[in-house]
Design an enzyme around this catalytic site. Sequence first.
Site, mmCIF file in Angstrom:
data_model
loop_
_atom_site.group_PDB
_atom_site.id
_atom_site.type_symbol
_atom_site.label_atom_id
_atom_site.label_comp_id
_atom_site.label_asym_id
_atom_site.label_seq_id
_atom_site.Cartn_x
_atom_site.Cartn_y
_atom_site.Cartn_z
ATOM 1 N N CYS A 33 -28.020 -3.084 -9.509
ATOM 2 C CA CYS A 33 -28.639 -3.254 -10.830
ATOM 3 C C CYS A 33 -28.013 -2.321 -11.859
ATOM 4 O O CYS A 33 -27.335 -1.348 -11.527
ATOM 5 C CB CYS A 33 -30.144 -2.930 -10.760
ATOM 6 S SG CYS A 33 -31.075 -3.879 -9.559
ATOM 7 N N CYS A 37 -32.606 -1.800 -15.559
ATOM 8 C CA CYS A 37 -33.279 -2.908 -14.886
ATOM 9 C C CYS A 37 -34.793 -2.802 -15.047
ATOM 10 O O CYS A 37 -35.380 -1.733 -14.782
ATOM 11 C CB CYS A 37 -32.920 -2.932 -13.402
ATOM 12 S SG CYS A 37 -33.554 -4.406 -12.547
ATOM 13 N N CYS A 64 -27.915 -8.270 -9.557
ATOM 14 C CA CYS A 64 -29.315 -8.558 -9.860
ATOM 15 C C CYS A 64 -29.426 -9.732 -10.833
ATOM 16 O O CYS A 64 -28.646 -9.851 -11.785
ATOM 17 C CB CYS A 64 -29.965 -7.316 -10.457
ATOM 18 S SG CYS A 64 -31.689 -7.518 -10.937
ATOM 19 N N CYS A 67 -31.665 -7.896 -14.369
ATOM 20 C CA CYS A 67 -30.986 -7.042 -15.361
ATOM 21 C C CYS A 67 -29.572 -7.495 -15.648
ATOM 22 O O CYS A 67 -28.975 -7.098 -16.647
ATOM 23 C CB CYS A 67 -30.989 -5.593 -14.910
ATOM 24 S SG CYS A 67 -29.988 -5.261 -13.431
#
Length: 482
Positions: A33, A37, A64, A67
């Site tokens: 991430c 995030c 991810c 994010c």
Amino acid sequence: MPTHDQCEQARLARDARFDGLFFTAVRSTGIYCRPVCPAPPPRPRNVSYYPSAAAATAAGYRPCLRCRPELSPDDASLLQDHTLHRALTLLNEGILQDQSAAALATAMGLSARQLQRLFVARLGATPAQLHSTRRLLLAKQLLTETALPVTQVALAAGFNSLRRFNSAFLEGCGMPPSALRRQRGAVNGGEPVLRLAYRPPLDFSAMLAFLRRRSLPGIECINENSYQRVIVANGSASLIRVTADPKRPELRLQLGTTDPRAIPAIVARVRRVFDLDADLTTVHASLEHEPLLARGIAQRPGLRIPGGWDGFEVAARAVLGQQVSVAAATTLARRLVDRFGEHLPGMPEGLDRQFPGPATLVEAPLESIGLPRTRAATLRAVARACAEGRLDFSRAQTLEHFVQQATALPGIGPWTAHYMALRAMGMPDAFPAGDLVLQQVLGEGQRLSERATEARSQAWRPWRAYAVLHLWHLSAEPTKES
């Protein structure tokens, strides 16, 4: 890369200033991430930190979906390592699209092993891994934000085979492209619009105002809220438009009907024009010890380097602007485009011209647009040098090399060369010490000499270009093309 404690604090605070400076990988989920995030923070014992998305990918983690690591700006601190910066520039220009990492090493004057050690030490991944991750993250962004067919997304990401694209995407993202399309829901059709993130702050209005005063008639249309321009990519003309997102630290890039293979280069140019990868926290820390600059930063903390779309355009405009006002340079630029620029059929009026290329201006009668004989000769010399490859605007070269090449041309002095470097390539240490406005502002009523101005600037290296922007804004309206 920040220290472990800094990464931990930034992650828990979701500090946008660290976006792109590191990535958080979570062992319990297999996902990596951005520091910003919005997901609930994982337990520290499940977290590892990586200096790049490619490093996290190489360690087996997937990007991810919340994010979206593909939105992270690049790490601007890499600019300070000239060797790595040159290599990354060549990589961004697509050298690994058709050639091997060995070719990149040869271009850098290094062995393949030396180049690999450099990348792994600073970015945690090899050049090939970095190239592969960037292609997949671009594809992920296009699949998420646009309605482009998967075949066009594959082309934009540099894949000529849909089968190879599907296989690489599944391996890198943990799902096939079609599954990501189903997850992200419906996207409006029409012209693609991409999100371009940056580390705040960004003074977008000041950037637009600077670019608007120097816009190219017939090619650019810039108002208080947007930047619009006609571009020619792979032989086809189209329009792009850039606006600011009012809620996120992001710009929105409307691509128009563009050849998908040109999308990576267009995105890279827009990021450079608006200096979206800058880390102003680092820049300001180097400049704020100077009281004058501290005052400028306090007044306009989001000032960045306003770039130009094309290096030769900036160079020509710089020559047109020698010893005249910005308004006078704009008039000459309009005449140059009208007289020698190509008309683009099908484009709207006012955005239907292409700037003349170097080969067009090598023997052009530039005096016919009202350009003095000496400046006409200078512009022809610059055009000839560009056409013959003796002058280029690749960011892979050092500032010193570019200035040396440019000032070898008749009529090009250090001021013009540094101005070109600042605007055409976004070189962060460019500093036109002969600029009258800089000399007057630094002298605070008494004009400094060029030598004294240059000496004063040494403490601000390697971020002198940002000092230039603050000093220009601290001045009254400049009378020269600066």
